[in-house]
Design an enzyme around this catalytic site. Sequence first.
Site, PDB file in Angstrom:
ATOM      1  N   SER A 151       1.496  11.295 -30.940  1.00  0.00           N
ATOM      2  CA  SER A 151       0.862  11.164 -29.622  1.00  0.00           C
ATOM      3  C   SER A 151       1.772  11.844 -28.603  1.00  0.00           C
ATOM      4  O   SER A 151       2.179  11.238 -27.626  1.00  0.00           O
ATOM      5  CB  SER A 151       0.642   9.695 -29.264  1.00  0.00           C
ATOM      6  OG  SER A 151       1.892   9.038 -29.167  1.00  0.00           O
ATOM      7  N   CYS A 193      -7.639  17.686 -28.295  1.00  0.00           N
ATOM      8  CA  CYS A 193      -6.446  16.841 -28.365  1.00  0.00           C
ATOM      9  C   CYS A 193      -6.854  15.381 -28.166  1.00  0.00           C
ATOM     10  O   CYS A 193      -7.432  15.030 -27.135  1.00  0.00           O
ATOM     11  CB  CYS A 193      -5.431  17.240 -27.289  1.00  0.00           C
ATOM     12  SG  CYS A 193      -3.944  16.240 -27.398  1.00  0.00           S
ATOM     13  N   LYS A 219     -10.651  25.617 -30.739  1.00  0.00           N
ATOM     14  CA  LYS A 219     -10.182  24.649 -31.739  1.00  0.00           C
ATOM     15  C   LYS A 219     -10.944  23.341 -31.608  1.00  0.00           C
ATOM     16  O   LYS A 219     -10.938  22.698 -30.560  1.00  0.00           O
ATOM     17  CB  LYS A 219      -8.677  24.419 -31.548  1.00  0.00           C
ATOM     18  CG  LYS A 219      -8.075  23.510 -32.590  1.00  0.00           C
ATOM     19  CD  LYS A 219      -6.578  23.637 -32.580  1.00  0.00           C
ATOM     20  CE  LYS A 219      -5.918  22.694 -33.541  1.00  0.00           C
ATOM     21  NZ  LYS A 219      -4.455  22.835 -33.499  1.00  0.00           N
ATOM     22  N   ASN A 259      -8.377  19.907 -35.394  1.00  0.00           N
ATOM     23  CA  ASN A 259      -7.269  19.220 -34.746  1.00  0.00           C
ATOM     24  C   ASN A 259      -7.082  17.869 -35.456  1.00  0.00           C
ATOM     25  O   ASN A 259      -7.722  17.604 -36.471  1.00  0.00           O
ATOM     26  CB  ASN A 259      -7.553  19.042 -33.251  1.00  0.00           C
ATOM     27  CG  ASN A 259      -6.275  19.011 -32.426  1.00  0.00           C
ATOM     28  OD1 ASN A 259      -5.309  18.354 -32.807  1.00  0.00           O
ATOM     29  ND2 ASN A 259      -6.258  19.716 -31.311  1.00  0.00           N
ATOM     30  N   THR A 260      -6.234  17.029 -34.935  1.00  0.00           N
ATOM     31  CA  THR A 260      -5.905  15.784 -35.639  1.00  0.00           C
ATOM     32  C   THR A 260      -7.054  14.766 -35.595  1.00  0.00           C
ATOM     33  O   THR A 260      -7.914  14.801 -34.718  1.00  0.00           O
ATOM     34  CB  THR A 260      -4.645  15.150 -35.031  1.00  0.00           C
ATOM     35  OG1 THR A 260      -4.847  15.032 -33.621  1.00  0.00           O
ATOM     36  CG2 THR A 260      -3.419  15.978 -35.295  1.00  0.00           C
ATOM     37  N   GLY A 267      -1.449  16.183 -41.650  1.00  0.00           N
ATOM     38  CA  GLY A 267      -0.772  16.200 -42.942  1.00  0.00           C
ATOM     39  C   GLY A 267      -1.756  16.030 -44.099  1.00  0.00           C
ATOM     40  O   GLY A 267      -2.975  16.130 -43.917  1.00  0.00           O
ATOM     41  N   GLY A 327       0.853  23.285 -40.218  1.00  0.00           N
ATOM     42  CA  GLY A 327       1.421  22.453 -39.159  1.00  0.00           C
ATOM     43  C   GLY A 327       2.439  21.470 -39.691  1.00  0.00           C
ATOM     44  O   GLY A 327       3.608  21.809 -39.932  1.00  0.00           O
TER      45      GLY A 327
HETATM   46  C1  LIG Z   1       3.546  17.006 -33.396  1.00  0.00           C
HETATM   47  C2  LIG Z   1       2.220  17.702 -33.285  1.00  0.00           C
HETATM   48  C3  LIG Z   1       1.897  18.359 -32.102  1.00  0.00           C
HETATM   49  C4  LIG Z   1       0.672  19.026 -31.976  1.00  0.00           C
HETATM   50  N1  LIG Z   1       0.382  19.688 -30.817  1.00  0.00           N
HETATM   51  C5  LIG Z   1      -0.794  20.364 -30.706  1.00  0.00           C
HETATM   52  C6  LIG Z   1      -1.095  21.122 -29.533  1.00  0.00           C
HETATM   53  O1  LIG Z   1      -0.302  21.212 -28.602  1.00  0.00           O
HETATM   54  N2  LIG Z   1      -2.312  21.747 -29.463  1.00  0.00           N
HETATM   55  C7  LIG Z   1      -3.226  21.681 -30.494  1.00  0.00           C
HETATM   56  O2  LIG Z   1      -4.305  22.274 -30.399  1.00  0.00           O
HETATM   57  N3  LIG Z   1      -2.934  21.002 -31.632  1.00  0.00           N
HETATM   58  C8  LIG Z   1      -1.762  20.358 -31.748  1.00  0.00           C
HETATM   59  N4  LIG Z   1      -1.472  19.667 -32.908  1.00  0.00           N
HETATM   60  C9  LIG Z   1      -2.438  19.679 -34.021  1.00  0.00           C
HETATM   61  C10 LIG Z   1      -2.047  20.727 -35.065  1.00  0.00           C
HETATM   62  O3  LIG Z   1      -1.997  22.029 -34.515  1.00  0.00           O
HETATM   63  C11 LIG Z   1      -3.041  20.712 -36.252  1.00  0.00           C
HETATM   64  O4  LIG Z   1      -4.340  20.985 -35.780  1.00  0.00           O
HETATM   65  C12 LIG Z   1      -3.063  19.342 -36.949  1.00  0.00           C
HETATM   66  O5  LIG Z   1      -1.781  18.780 -37.007  1.00  0.00           O
HETATM   67  C13 LIG Z   1      -3.618  19.445 -38.390  1.00  0.00           C
HETATM   68  O6  LIG Z   1      -2.867  20.344 -39.170  1.00  0.00           O
HETATM   69  P1  LIG Z   1      -1.619  19.888 -40.120  1.00  0.00           P
HETATM   70  O7  LIG Z   1      -2.111  18.770 -40.977  1.00  0.00           O
HETATM   71  O8  LIG Z   1      -1.270  21.130 -40.894  1.00  0.00           O
HETATM   72  O9  LIG Z   1      -0.538  19.465 -39.202  1.00  0.00           O
HETATM   73  C14 LIG Z   1      -0.247  18.999 -33.059  1.00  0.00           C
HETATM   74  C15 LIG Z   1       0.091  18.340 -34.251  1.00  0.00           C
HETATM   75  C16 LIG Z   1       1.302  17.694 -34.372  1.00  0.00           C
HETATM   76  C17 LIG Z   1       1.623  16.995 -35.659  1.00  0.00           C
END
Ligand SMILES: Cc1cc2nc3c(=O)[nH]c(=O)nc-3n(C[C@H](O)[C@H](O)[C@H](O)COP(=O)(O)O)c2cc1C
Length: 315
Positions: A82, A142, A177, A204-205, A229, A277
Amino acid sequence: MNWHKEVVRDLSVQLAPEHPGGLPLANPVMTAAGTFGYGTEYQHLFDIQKLGAIVCKGTTLQPKEGNPQPRLAETDCGLLNSIGLQNIGVKALVNEKTPIWATWRVPVIVNIAGETVDEYAQIAGALDGVPGISAIEVNISCPNVKAGGMEFGARAESAARVTAAVKSATSLPLIVKLTPNTGEIVSIAQAVAGAGADALCLINTVKGMAIDIHRRKPMLGNRTGGLSGPAVKPVALAMVYEVSGEVDLPIVGCGGIASGNDAIEFILAGASAVQVGTAGFANPRAPFDVLEGIQQFMDREGISSLSELVGAARR
Ligand SMILES: Cc1cc2nc3c(=O)[nH]c(=O)nc-3n(C[C@H](O)[C@H](O)[C@H](O)COP(=O)(O)O)c2cc1C
């Protein structure tokens, strides 16, 4: 005579085929926003020029301090964050980061987030024509900010409004996104495509939370966060598969990708490129490992052009 068999592999990707300038990448492996800083933090550790593209931290109009601590909590097979878009703001980004990026071969894509539609357009306008920026990734997904972010991305009408406003403020290619935290990702993707997106990034998450049973309080200062993850990979993969069947735009797959084989799954589902990510937190080499893994898969399977594989699981 000793002939060496030269393996010719084409990993190149065009992420904005309809855009006048296009968005050509040498290969499909990108870093995910918020997980690779501004790229500058890594430039002396790795040959970052080998990557397909770098997506920088989410950038807002004004600098942002982000959410209260703690901002990270590990879960069984994923990470909750967060952060709340802590960043230096668009002015400092243009003054301090873009002159460095302008000397790089690897394209840099700026991830942006606004609290209002007009703010998105203002940030995009401030980035337009600045050397060192190859595209904008519009974060309407987000889950960790009170205003803006997912609020726009959870409905087709507001997602399209943000996309159109950004489009009219910049000549750069746009990747939009999307959030998985909606039941309408296909109609949102279609609306965003109609409003001028050049490509989509999914996902995104996923909104989630964890509770400390001893303190009887949420683990995160913001109470809820975004899950990323390995846990989210199947969710992301299904969404890429679903959307790529309905929308005729290049898709960037993102969510739990940690290996070449993970990336190949997304490509077979319909992604033209991938982002790495959370995997980079445990293994900072992860984006490079993913690239090598893709190359090894192509060699093993005798594939000369990666584009042959895009969406192959759909056929
Ligand atoms: C610590 C952290 C910060 C993130 N910051 C952003 C962000 O600033 N903008 C965005 O669009 N997504 C952000 N995300 C989401 C990631 O870019 C990605 O969409 C998401 O984590 C899923 O991919 P992953 O499982 O490979 O991490 C963030 C994720 C994490 C874990």
